[in-house]
Design a protein around this motif. Structure first.
Motif, PDB file in Angstrom:
ATOM      1  N   ALA A 156       0.832  -1.205   0.000  1.00 17.41           N
ATOM      2  CA  ALA A 156       0.000   0.000   0.000  1.00 17.41           C
ATOM      3  C   ALA A 156       0.861   1.246   0.000  1.00 17.41           C
ATOM      4  O   ALA A 156       2.045   1.213   0.343  1.00 17.41           O
ATOM      5  CB  ALA A 156      -0.912  -0.007   1.228  1.00 17.41           C
ATOM      6  N   GLY A 157       0.220   2.346  -0.401  1.00 17.64           N
ATOM      7  CA  GLY A 157       0.858   3.655  -0.324  1.00 17.64           C
ATOM      8  C   GLY A 157       0.452   4.312   0.986  1.00 17.64           C
ATOM      9  O   GLY A 157      -0.684   4.167   1.438  1.00 17.64           O
TER      10      GLY A 157
ATOM     11  N   MET B 192      -5.000  -1.197  -3.771  1.00 18.00           N
ATOM     12  CA  MET B 192      -5.880  -1.681  -4.840  1.00 18.00           C
ATOM     13  C   MET B 192      -6.405  -3.097  -4.592  1.00 18.00           C
ATOM     14  O   MET B 192      -6.818  -3.771  -5.529  1.00 18.00           O
ATOM     15  CB  MET B 192      -5.121  -1.658  -6.165  1.00 18.00           C
ATOM     16  CG  MET B 192      -4.492  -0.320  -6.519  1.00 18.00           C
ATOM     17  SD  MET B 192      -3.577  -0.430  -8.073  1.00 18.00           S
ATOM     18  CE  MET B 192      -2.683   1.134  -8.043  1.00 18.00           C
TER      19      MET B 192
ATOM     20  N   THR C  14       4.962   0.564   0.632  1.00 15.04           N
ATOM     21  CA  THR C  14       6.024   0.578  -0.366  1.00 15.04           C
ATOM     22  C   THR C  14       6.416   1.992  -0.772  1.00 15.04           C
ATOM     23  O   THR C  14       7.467   2.193  -1.383  1.00 15.04           O
ATOM     24  CB  THR C  14       5.603  -0.188  -1.632  1.00 15.04           C
ATOM     25  OG1 THR C  14       4.370   0.353  -2.109  1.00 15.04           O
ATOM     26  CG2 THR C  14       5.430  -1.673  -1.347  1.00 15.04           C
TER      27      THR C  14
HETATM   28  N1  HPA Z   1      -1.548   3.481  -4.294  1.00 11.32           N
HETATM   29  C1  HPA Z   1      -2.316   2.384  -4.526  1.00 11.32           C
HETATM   30  N2  HPA Z   1      -1.872   1.163  -4.395  1.00 11.32           N
HETATM   31  C2  HPA Z   1      -0.596   0.998  -4.006  1.00 11.32           C
HETATM   32  C3  HPA Z   1       0.249   2.083  -3.756  1.00 11.32           C
HETATM   33  C4  HPA Z   1      -0.254   3.394  -3.900  1.00 11.32           C
HETATM   34  O1  HPA Z   1       0.427   4.410  -3.688  1.00 11.32           O
HETATM   35  N3  HPA Z   1       1.469   1.559  -3.394  1.00 11.32           N
HETATM   36  C5  HPA Z   1       1.334   0.215  -3.422  1.00 11.32           C
HETATM   37  N4  HPA Z   1       0.087  -0.144  -3.799  1.00 11.32           N
END
Ligand code: HPA
Length: 266
Positions: free
Chosen positions: A109-110, A203, A226
């Protein structure tokens, strides 16, 4: 019992895992730590997804982690691949059929928090479904009206927190906002997400949480951060960055999960 449930039950024999993990980016390596591993490609399990996203192999691995029987789903279907929010339903249904009662979901995720940078791990305490999609659309029974007031299981989440404390790994807690993807968010969307109370964006995972609650599974979820979200650093985001950075937090989350399984999950 579905064909997959039948097949899987036979393959597992005496092993009766009650906990399953869905491995997101950065956690794929955990399958190599499974003792006495039984590996089954999704292709051999009818209804299981055919994932085309790089960094997401499609196989089910069952065995023991830190002595506790566990079932791992390495590879998931994402809504953005085909527009089907319910793509994971047959797989999760199969787990429920063979006796799984607890599901731990992981993802990349961000982050919306400058202090929760790449490599951080966030325990998801609640979510915001901003995709407009729902995996239960079209479900004909009244069971579709699933309550999500306590979607994230307190006891499993507490076990994750306890394991994190024992390993010394910092563990953030926060709210995950589901965007459909596959494009990343805009800086304006990220500002909106922050106003709405989100701490991380991603997502995946949310449709699986909804499906799991529908199926009566207890759920917990963790994000591996990440990147800082769009507009927070000035840098452009990319899937390559997600793949490159996921192992950092992935290793931390793997240590937490190993510890949790060593203690046993109630
Ligand atoms: N946004 C959406 N999904 C993600 C991100 C993000 O910044 N980083 C890793 N998955």
């Amino acid at each position: 019992m579905s064909e997959s449930g039948d097949k899987l039950g036979k393959l597992l024999g005496n092993l009766t895992p009650t906990t399953a993990l869905v491995l997101g980016s950065g956690l794929g390596g955990l399958v190599d730590e499974v003792e006495g591993a039984v590996r089954i490609p999704y292709a051999e399990l009818p209804g299981f997804p055919r994932s085309g996203v790089t960094g997401h192999a499609g196989q089910l691995v069952a065995g023991r982690l830190s002595g506790t029987p566990v079932l791992m789903l390495a590879g998931r279907a994402h809504y953005y691949e085909h527009g089907d929010a319910a793509a994971m339903r047959p797989a999760l249904q199969t787990l429920a059929e063979i006796g799984v009662t607890k599901l731990i979901l992981t993802n990349a995720a961000g982050s919306l928090e400058p202090g929760m940078g790449p490599g951080s791990v966030m325990l998801i305490t609640d979510h915001i479904n901003f995709s407009g999609a729902n995996p239960l659309i079209g479900e004909p029974t009244e069971r579709r009206f699933v309550g999500l007031t306590e979607a994230y299981d307190r006891a499993i989440s507490a076990a994750i927190e306890k394991a994190a404390a024992a390993t010394g790994a910092p563990l953030f807690k926060g709210i995950y906002m589901w965007f459909s993807g596959p494009s990343f968010e805009t800086p304006a969307e990220i500002r909106m997400a922050r106003v709405l109370g989100a701490n991380a964006v991603g997502m995946s995972t949310v449709p699986e949480v909804i499906l799991a609650r529908f199926l009566g599974l207890r759920v917990a979820a963790c994000s591996v951060i990440t990147n800082l979200a769009a507009g927070m650093t000035g840098a452009e985001l990319s899937h390559q960055e997600t793949k490159d950075m996921a192992p950092l937090g992935g290793a931390r989350l793997a240590a937490i999960l190993r510890r949790m399984f060593a203690e046993g999950v109630e």
